[in-house]
Scaffold this motif. Structure first.
Motif, PDB file in Angstrom:
ATOM      1  N   TRP A  26       0.842  -1.203   0.000  1.00  0.00           N
ATOM      2  CA  TRP A  26       0.000   0.000   0.000  1.00  0.00           C
ATOM      3  C   TRP A  26       0.872   1.247   0.000  1.00  0.00           C
ATOM      4  O   TRP A  26       0.573   2.218  -0.706  1.00  0.00           O
ATOM      5  N   VAL A  27       1.953   1.236   0.769  1.00  0.00           N
ATOM      6  CA  VAL A  27       2.860   2.392   0.798  1.00  0.00           C
ATOM      7  C   VAL A  27       3.477   2.600  -0.584  1.00  0.00           C
ATOM      8  O   VAL A  27       3.559   3.721  -1.077  1.00  0.00           O
ATOM      9  N   ARG A  28       3.884   1.519  -1.228  1.00  0.00           N
ATOM     10  CA  ARG A  28       4.441   1.619  -2.592  1.00  0.00           C
ATOM     11  C   ARG A  28       3.398   2.169  -3.556  1.00  0.00           C
ATOM     12  O   ARG A  28       3.699   3.045  -4.379  1.00  0.00           O
ATOM     13  N   TRP A  29       2.166   1.682  -3.460  1.00  0.00           N
ATOM     14  CA  TRP A  29       1.110   2.171  -4.343  1.00  0.00           C
ATOM     15  C   TRP A  29       0.822   3.648  -4.092  1.00  0.00           C
ATOM     16  O   TRP A  29       0.552   4.401  -5.031  1.00  0.00           O
ATOM     17  N   ILE A  30       0.864   4.083  -2.843  1.00  0.00           N
ATOM     18  CA  ILE A  30       0.684   5.500  -2.527  1.00  0.00           C
ATOM     19  C   ILE A  30       1.756   6.330  -3.226  1.00  0.00           C
ATOM     20  O   ILE A  30       1.477   7.348  -3.853  1.00  0.00           O
ATOM     21  N   GLN A  31       2.999   5.866  -3.129  1.00  0.00           N
ATOM     22  CA  GLN A  31       4.093   6.590  -3.778  1.00  0.00           C
ATOM     23  C   GLN A  31       3.962   6.542  -5.291  1.00  0.00           C
ATOM     24  O   GLN A  31       4.153   7.553  -5.973  1.00  0.00           O
ATOM     25  N   ASP A  32       3.619   5.393  -5.846  1.00  0.00           N
ATOM     26  CA  ASP A  32       3.447   5.267  -7.294  1.00  0.00           C
ATOM     27  C   ASP A  32       2.330   6.188  -7.798  1.00  0.00           C
ATOM     28  O   ASP A  32       2.458   6.810  -8.863  1.00  0.00           O
ATOM     29  N   LEU A  33       1.255   6.287  -7.036  1.00  0.00           N
ATOM     30  CA  LEU A  33       0.148   7.161  -7.414  1.00  0.00           C
ATOM     31  C   LEU A  33       0.585   8.625  -7.404  1.00  0.00           C
ATOM     32  O   LEU A  33       0.317   9.376  -8.343  1.00  0.00           O
ATOM     33  N   ALA A  34       1.296   9.022  -6.355  1.00  0.00           N
ATOM     34  CA  ALA A  34       1.760  10.414  -6.248  1.00  0.00           C
ATOM     35  C   ALA A  34       2.751  10.751  -7.357  1.00  0.00           C
ATOM     36  O   ALA A  34       2.654  11.818  -7.975  1.00  0.00           O
ATOM     37  N   THR A  35       3.695   9.863  -7.626  1.00  0.00           N
ATOM     38  CA  THR A  35       4.684  10.168  -8.654  1.00  0.00           C
ATOM     39  C   THR A  35       4.060  10.138 -10.055  1.00  0.00           C
ATOM     40  O   THR A  35       4.460  10.906 -10.930  1.00  0.00           O
ATOM     41  N   SER A  36       3.052   9.297 -10.255  1.00  0.00           N
ATOM     42  CA  SER A  36       2.330   9.305 -11.535  1.00  0.00           C
ATOM     43  C   SER A  36       1.582  10.618 -11.723  1.00  0.00           C
ATOM     44  O   SER A  36       1.529  11.159 -12.832  1.00  0.00           O
ATOM     45  N   HIS A  37       1.026  11.126 -10.640  1.00  0.00           N
ATOM     46  CA  HIS A  37       0.318  12.414 -10.695  1.00  0.00           C
ATOM     47  C   HIS A  37       1.300  13.521 -11.078  1.00  0.00           C
ATOM     48  O   HIS A  37       1.021  14.335 -11.962  1.00  0.00           O
ATOM     49  N   LYS A  69      -7.500  -8.819  -7.508  1.00  0.00           N
ATOM     50  CA  LYS A  69      -8.496  -7.747  -7.377  1.00  0.00           C
ATOM     51  C   LYS A  69      -7.854  -6.404  -7.720  1.00  0.00           C
ATOM     52  O   LYS A  69      -6.670  -6.172  -7.481  1.00  0.00           O
ATOM     53  N   THR A  70      -8.664  -5.512  -8.267  1.00  0.00           N
ATOM     54  CA  THR A  70      -8.197  -4.191  -8.676  1.00  0.00           C
ATOM     55  C   THR A  70      -8.825  -3.126  -7.800  1.00  0.00           C
ATOM     56  O   THR A  70     -10.005  -3.225  -7.448  1.00  0.00           O
ATOM     57  N   VAL A  71      -8.018  -2.146  -7.437  1.00  0.00           N
ATOM     58  CA  VAL A  71      -8.501  -0.976  -6.713  1.00  0.00           C
ATOM     59  C   VAL A  71      -8.192   0.257  -7.545  1.00  0.00           C
ATOM     60  O   VAL A  71      -7.276   0.256  -8.361  1.00  0.00           O
ATOM     61  N   THR A  72      -8.976   1.303  -7.310  1.00  0.00           N
ATOM     62  CA  THR A  72      -8.718   2.580  -7.953  1.00  0.00           C
ATOM     63  C   THR A  72      -8.146   3.521  -6.906  1.00  0.00           C
ATOM     64  O   THR A  72      -8.801   3.782  -5.892  1.00  0.00           O
ATOM     65  N   GLY A  73      -6.935   3.980  -7.148  1.00  0.00           N
ATOM     66  CA  GLY A  73      -6.316   4.966  -6.273  1.00  0.00           C
ATOM     67  C   GLY A  73      -6.674   6.350  -6.748  1.00  0.00           C
ATOM     68  O   GLY A  73      -6.692   6.619  -7.951  1.00  0.00           O
ATOM     69  N   GLU A  74      -6.986   7.205  -5.801  1.00  0.00           N
ATOM     70  CA  GLU A  74      -7.333   8.594  -6.103  1.00  0.00           C
ATOM     71  C   GLU A  74      -6.495   9.480  -5.190  1.00  0.00           C
ATOM     72  O   GLU A  74      -6.355   9.204  -3.998  1.00  0.00           O
ATOM     73  N   ARG A  88      -0.721  15.504   0.761  1.00  0.00           N
ATOM     74  CA  ARG A  88      -1.428  14.863  -0.341  1.00  0.00           C
ATOM     75  C   ARG A  88      -2.376  13.844   0.274  1.00  0.00           C
ATOM     76  O   ARG A  88      -1.966  13.048   1.117  1.00  0.00           O
ATOM     77  N   HIS A  89      -3.630  13.877  -0.142  1.00  0.00           N
ATOM     78  CA  HIS A  89      -4.608  12.903   0.315  1.00  0.00           C
ATOM     79  C   HIS A  89      -4.716  11.788  -0.714  1.00  0.00           C
ATOM     80  O   HIS A  89      -4.615  12.033  -1.917  1.00  0.00           O
ATOM     81  N   VAL A  90      -4.929  10.582  -0.213  1.00  0.00           N
ATOM     82  CA  VAL A  90      -5.004   9.398  -1.069  1.00  0.00           C
ATOM     83  C   VAL A  90      -6.102   8.496  -0.534  1.00  0.00           C
ATOM     84  O   VAL A  90      -6.280   8.375   0.678  1.00  0.00           O
ATOM     85  N   ARG A  91      -6.820   7.870  -1.452  1.00  0.00           N
ATOM     86  CA  ARG A  91      -7.720   6.797  -1.037  1.00  0.00           C
ATOM     87  C   ARG A  91      -7.781   5.767  -2.155  1.00  0.00           C
ATOM     88  O   ARG A  91      -7.608   6.088  -3.335  1.00  0.00           O
ATOM     89  N   PHE A  92      -8.006   4.528  -1.736  1.00  0.00           N
ATOM     90  CA  PHE A  92      -8.143   3.416  -2.665  1.00  0.00           C
ATOM     91  C   PHE A  92      -9.543   2.841  -2.497  1.00  0.00           C
ATOM     92  O   PHE A  92      -9.969   2.542  -1.380  1.00  0.00           O
ATOM     93  N   VAL A 100     -10.997   1.224   0.907  1.00  0.00           N
ATOM     94  CA  VAL A 100     -10.278   0.174   1.634  1.00  0.00           C
ATOM     95  C   VAL A 100      -9.030   0.708   2.322  1.00  0.00           C
ATOM     96  O   VAL A 100      -8.598   0.145   3.330  1.00  0.00           O
ATOM     97  N   VAL A 101      -8.465   1.781   1.791  1.00  0.00           N
ATOM     98  CA  VAL A 101      -7.299   2.420   2.411  1.00  0.00           C
ATOM     99  C   VAL A 101      -7.415   3.924   2.179  1.00  0.00           C
ATOM    100  O   VAL A 101      -7.771   4.356   1.080  1.00  0.00           O
ATOM    101  N   GLU A 102      -7.124   4.688   3.232  1.00  0.00           N
ATOM    102  CA  GLU A 102      -7.061   6.150   3.139  1.00  0.00           C
ATOM    103  C   GLU A 102      -5.736   6.593   3.728  1.00  0.00           C
ATOM    104  O   GLU A 102      -5.246   5.982   4.683  1.00  0.00           O
ATOM    105  N   ALA A 103      -5.172   7.667   3.183  1.00  0.00           N
ATOM    106  CA  ALA A 103      -3.891   8.157   3.695  1.00  0.00           C
ATOM    107  C   ALA A 103      -3.779   9.658   3.501  1.00  0.00           C
ATOM    108  O   ALA A 103      -4.393  10.236   2.601  1.00  0.00           O
ATOM    109  N   VAL A 104      -2.981  10.245   4.360  1.00  0.00           N
ATOM    110  CA  VAL A 104      -2.503  11.609   4.180  1.00  0.00           C
ATOM    111  C   VAL A 104      -0.994  11.501   4.243  1.00  0.00           C
ATOM    112  O   VAL A 104      -0.441  10.951   5.202  1.00  0.00           O
TER     113      VAL A 104
END
Length: 144
Positions: A26-37, A69-74, A88-92, A100-104
């Motif tokens: 999840w931490v990796r996906w958070i970082q991947d989402l932020a860097t993709s943004h 299973k697939t999740v959508t990160g926002e 940065r706010h994140v949710r999956f 299923v996961v929320e982060a700041v």
């Protein structure tokens, strides 16, 4: 641009002994989402000159995701930066739209060449800040 989305699909390597996505993934996906943004909206000259580093993660796990299973990160940045940092706010969301996961996460801006901390100037932050007149947009492609 305000919000950015990207899909992630749990692979066998992402699964822990409990049969669901490991917390480190999840931490990796958070970082991947932020860097993709960043890559999707920052001008090329900003990408060449600056780099972001995480200074803090605050994560709430609200559900589990199993292999295949697939999740959508926002992700979105709800307010202007403070000095060199912004939150940065994140949710999956799962296939049913449940969170299923929320982060700041707090990110700091560095000069790529020197590694020195820099104040986030308004023109660097502008593409990421939510505005009442901007529609939500997404991008990216599924990660498998």
């Amino acid at each position: 641009m305000t919000r950015f989305t990207r899909s992630f699909t749990a692979t066998p390597a992402d699964i822990d002994e409990l049969g669901h996505v490991n917390n480190a993934v999840w931490v990796r996906w958070i970082q991947d989402l932020a860097t993709s943004h960043w890559a999707a909206v920052a001008p090329a000259e900003h990408q060449a000159a600056f780099i972001w580093v995480v200074t803090r993660h605050e994560i709430d796990y609200r559900g589990n995701v199993r292999e295949g299973k697939t999740v959508t990160g926002e992700t979105w940045v709800p307010s202007a930066p403070k000095g060199a940092r912004f939150d940065r706010h994140v949710r999956f969301l799962d296939a049913h739209g449940r969170v299923v996961v929320e982060a700041v996460t707090t990110w700091a801006l560095l000069d790529r060449a020197s590694g020195r901390l820099l104040r986030v100037r308004p023109e660097i932050a502008a593409p990421f800040l939510e505005t009442k007149s901007s529609p939500a947009r997404g991008g990216g492609s599924p990660q498998g």
